[in-house]
Design an enzyme around this catalytic site. Structure first.
Site, short mmCIF file in Angstrom:
data_model
loop_
_atom_site.label_atom_id
_atom_site.label_comp_id
_atom_site.label_asym_id
_atom_site.label_seq_id
_atom_site.Cartn_x
_atom_site.Cartn_y
_atom_site.Cartn_z
CG HIS A 45 -1.92 1.17 1.39
ND1 HIS A 45 -2.98 1.38 0.60
CD2 HIS A 45 -1.52 2.06 2.00
CE1 HIS A 45 -3.36 2.45 0.78
NE2 HIS A 45 -2.57 3.25 1.80
CD GLU A 67 -3.88 -1.35 -1.47
OE1 GLU A 67 -3.62 -0.57 -0.33
OE2 GLU A 67 -4.28 -0.87 -2.61
CG ASN A 429 31.04 -24.10 -5.27
OD1 ASN A 429 31.17 -24.13 -6.30
ND2 ASN A 429 31.77 -25.00 -4.37
#
Length: 697
Positions: A45, A67, A429
């Protein structure tokens, strides 16, 4: 403020808001929480409203759609499943890219349209019916509220077959009792006490998601006018949006929370003014509240006052750097004055040195304050990897949980900014090479979901960051075969684990049998080593095959200042970082040996370590050319020690580090320079870089 000024402020705040939204979305997927859903709604909002004010109408319109979707999740009409999470994360990416104007022509609109289409697909049959005005009202809606319950039961309630205790237990099951005040005055003396009559009278405040009607229904058969339930949420709202504009007095807070009525407050104030007592003492004396409740109200009052009085100012990091440089110039000037004080008559010198002592104390406090401003917690940097781990896990088809420890550990802002990429490489990794698939993990007796832990802590004046996984660990046999194949190791050469593991940081070194989307090209871990070296850090690896791997990074608290030992070689001065020094010594002639093709070594407590002659390394003339006539400073980096031969130790020196241009030197053994009190320059020796250069010789 100009339009450009408004946009600049909005873009800064939007970046922070989007990071918070992203973290909340990932946390929501890991574990559903109504509190997180409410927070997400408020943040979206805010983005919607602010973007409209700043002139980003497209972002405002899109955020309004987002919203509405969040409102359906908040109300329970939609479940926050993976599809919803994917849409939310995609929407965050779109807003971030749109604000950065990074889309090719038409591409941004196409992505937005696709996201909107997916939003509509996940909520069939649900009507938004929300205009701009509705959204504002929704933003103010709260799922949890505070109610004051005042109860005065009929004296004959036991004869009606009703147990008030059961009603109280049912009320407690609806939420959290944050305040309870029994009316002890209603209980008669023991000699007049009738066990068949109910004297129970009390008031309490409950924090609950239940509405007021649900609470009234609890007392449906026991309420003959003695039950009063009032919404007092406004008095308990200490959030940023609920702060009052001015000072909130204790009496007003007690009334707003339902602890006092207006009449009771007026009565208490009258007694206060007459007897010149504190209001809280009067309220306790009259039995309207306990000392604990008054203490809680006073504590919350102080929180509100602090929130009103506290403000923050955004400061450009470059300004802090310039401020630190100016402080460095002050320290240099102070050191110069101190040298002059040694050359004048004793009386004036004594007075001058006393004045300098006070100035030195003030300067150090000034320096500590600047450093505290530069220090920031590693938490936000760590949290940003939740999204990365989630996406990478989905891409590789693995289940992976990210655990974060030591969020509050603080590190220099410069170091924080530069450590992000190395951490991402190592986490990537671990995901690709370390963590097994769920099937492999179950077959080996492990939980189906892999775990990556990211932790930070302070130790010995440094900051340690560890990336640990519970995967398959490093394969020592494969590493050795690859090292021999690349001629980094002889076929029959013995090698320690630490040296063998260090090969993975070599350019182009990889044991992956195929190139994946995340890794396998041998590019990345060498960049990790380079970046950490540039931060004057050290990286170590500890791994157990089948159990997991730990990457441990040791970093200085700050890149801006260093405590060091000033040493002299001939007419030149150098600074050795104090944290790297183990001891200093003057070896005997028999302690120094020469190994053919390997250089000189020195015997220290039964162990031999390499000896480095600084005058040869830097090409300067030394006063002493024999180790037994000179001093040797023993230094360490990681698990390696070397001895540095110098002419003399000049004492400890704290300085602001000045960086050197690569045109001056590309030696890894030099990390910067410092300006001394006499205006001369002392080079700062990087012990880790020095050992690295010696290893390549």
């Amino acid at each position: 403020m100009t339009d450009n000024g408004i946009k600049e402020v909005f873009l800064q705040e939007a970046g922070e808001l989007l990071e918070r939204i992203e973290l909340d979305i990932v946390s929501l997927e890991e574990q559903y929480s109504q509190e997180i859903v409410n927070e997400l709604f408020r943040l979206v909002h805010t983005i919607k409203g602010s973007s409209g004010i700043a002139g980003f109408s497209g972002v405002s319109e899109f955020s309004h759609r987002l919203e509405n979707l969040m409102d359906h999740v908040r109300s329970g009409k939609l479940e926050a499943d993976r599809e919803i999470v994917d849409i939310l994360l995609g929407s965050v990416d779109w807003i971030r890219q749109e604000l950065a104007s990074g889309f090719a022509k038409g591409e941004g609109r196409e992505i937005a349209d696709e996201l909107i289409r997916r939003m509509e697909e996940v909520k069939p049959g649900i009507s938004d019916g929300a205009g701009a005005g509705d959204s504002i009202q929704q933003a103010e809606f709260r799922t949890e509220r505070y109610y004051m319950v005042r109860a005065s039961f009929n004296h004959n309630i036991f004869r009606q077959g009703i147990d008030p205790l059961i009603l109280i237990e049912e009320l407690c099951s609806k939420g959290e009792i944050v305040l309870s005040i029994p009316d002890r005055k209603a209980v008669p003396p023991l000699d007049k006490f009738d066990p068949h009559r109910c004297y129970l009278t009390w008031k309490c405040v409950i924090k609950t998601e239940a509405d007021i009607q649900e609470l009234r229904n609890i007392f449906l058969f026991a309420d003959d006018g003695g039950i009063e339930i009032t919404d007092v949420s406004a008095g308990y709202d200490l959030s940023e949006t609920g702060l009052p504009h001015g000072e909130l007095r204790l009496g007003e807070m007690l009334v707003s929370r339902g602890i006092l009525t207006e009449g009771e407050l007026a009565e208490a104030i009258a007694v206060q003014e007459k007897k010149n007592l504190r209001l809280g003492d009067v309220v306790v004396e009259k039995g309207y509240a306990s000392k604990k409740e008054i203490g809680k109200a006073l504590s919350d009052q102080e929180k509100i006052r602090s929130k009103i009085e506290t403000g923050t100012v955004r400061v450009d990091a470059g300004k802090l750097d310039r401020l630190m440089n100016l402080l460095g110039e002050i320290v240099i000037g102070q050191s110069s004055i101190s040298r002059i004080s040694d050359e004048i008559d004793d009386e004036v010198s004594f007075r001058l040195k006393n004045a300098l002592h006070g100035l030195d104390r003030t300067t150090r406090e000034f320096q500590e304050q600047i450093m505290s401003i530069r220090m920031v917690p590693v938490g936000p940097t760590f949290e940003q990897f939740r999204r990365f781990v989630r996406d990478a896990a989905l891409e590789t088809g693995k289940e992976i949980q990210l655990q974060i420890e030591g969020r509050e550990t603080e590190l220099d802002k410069t170091v924080i900014e530069k450590i992000g990429d190395p951490l991402k490489h190592m986490i990537r990794n671990s995901i690709d090479h370390g963590i097994e698939t769920s099937e492999e993990r179950i077959a080996s007796g492990k939980p189906a979901a892999g775990r990556i832990s990211l932790r930070a802590y302070h130790q010995e004046g440094s900051v340690y960051i560890e990336i640990e996984d519970d995967g398959r660990g490093l394969n020592r046999k494969k590493l050795r075969e690859r090292a021999i194949q690349k001629e980094m190791l002889a076929y029959d050469e013995d090698v320690t684990d630490s040296r063998l593991y260090s090969f993975i940081f070599a350019p182009g070194f990889s044991t992956a049998e195929s190139v994946g989307a995340l890794s396998g090209r041998g590019v990345g871990m060498d960049v990790v080593r380079t970046n950490i070296d540039s931060l004057r850090g050290v990286i170590e690896i500890d791994s157990r095959e089948g159990e997991g791997t730990v990457f441990r990074i040791k970093l200085p608290l700050t890149m801006a200042i260093i405590d060091g030992m000033l040493v002299r070689v001939g007419r030149e001065a150098y600074i050795v970082p104090l944290l790297s020094i183990v001891e200093s010594m003057q070896p005997s002639e028999t302690d120094v040996k020469t190994v053919e093709g390997k250089g000189e070594i020195i015997k220290v407590r039964g162990n031999y370590i390499s000896l480095v002659r600084l005058h040869r390394l830097f090409g300067v003339d030394a006063d002493r050319t024999e180790p037994h006539e000179a001093l040797v400073v023993i230094v360490e980096s990681g698990d390696r020690k070397i001895g540095i031969m110098v002419d003399d130790l000049l004492g400890q020196h704290q300085t602001v580090i000045k960086s050197l241009d690569k045109g001056i030197t590309e030696s890894r053994a030099i990390s910067g320079a410092a300006i001394l009190g006499d205006g001369s320059v002392a080079l700062i020796i990087d012990i880790h870089g020095l050992i690295g250069e010696l290893s390549q010789v």
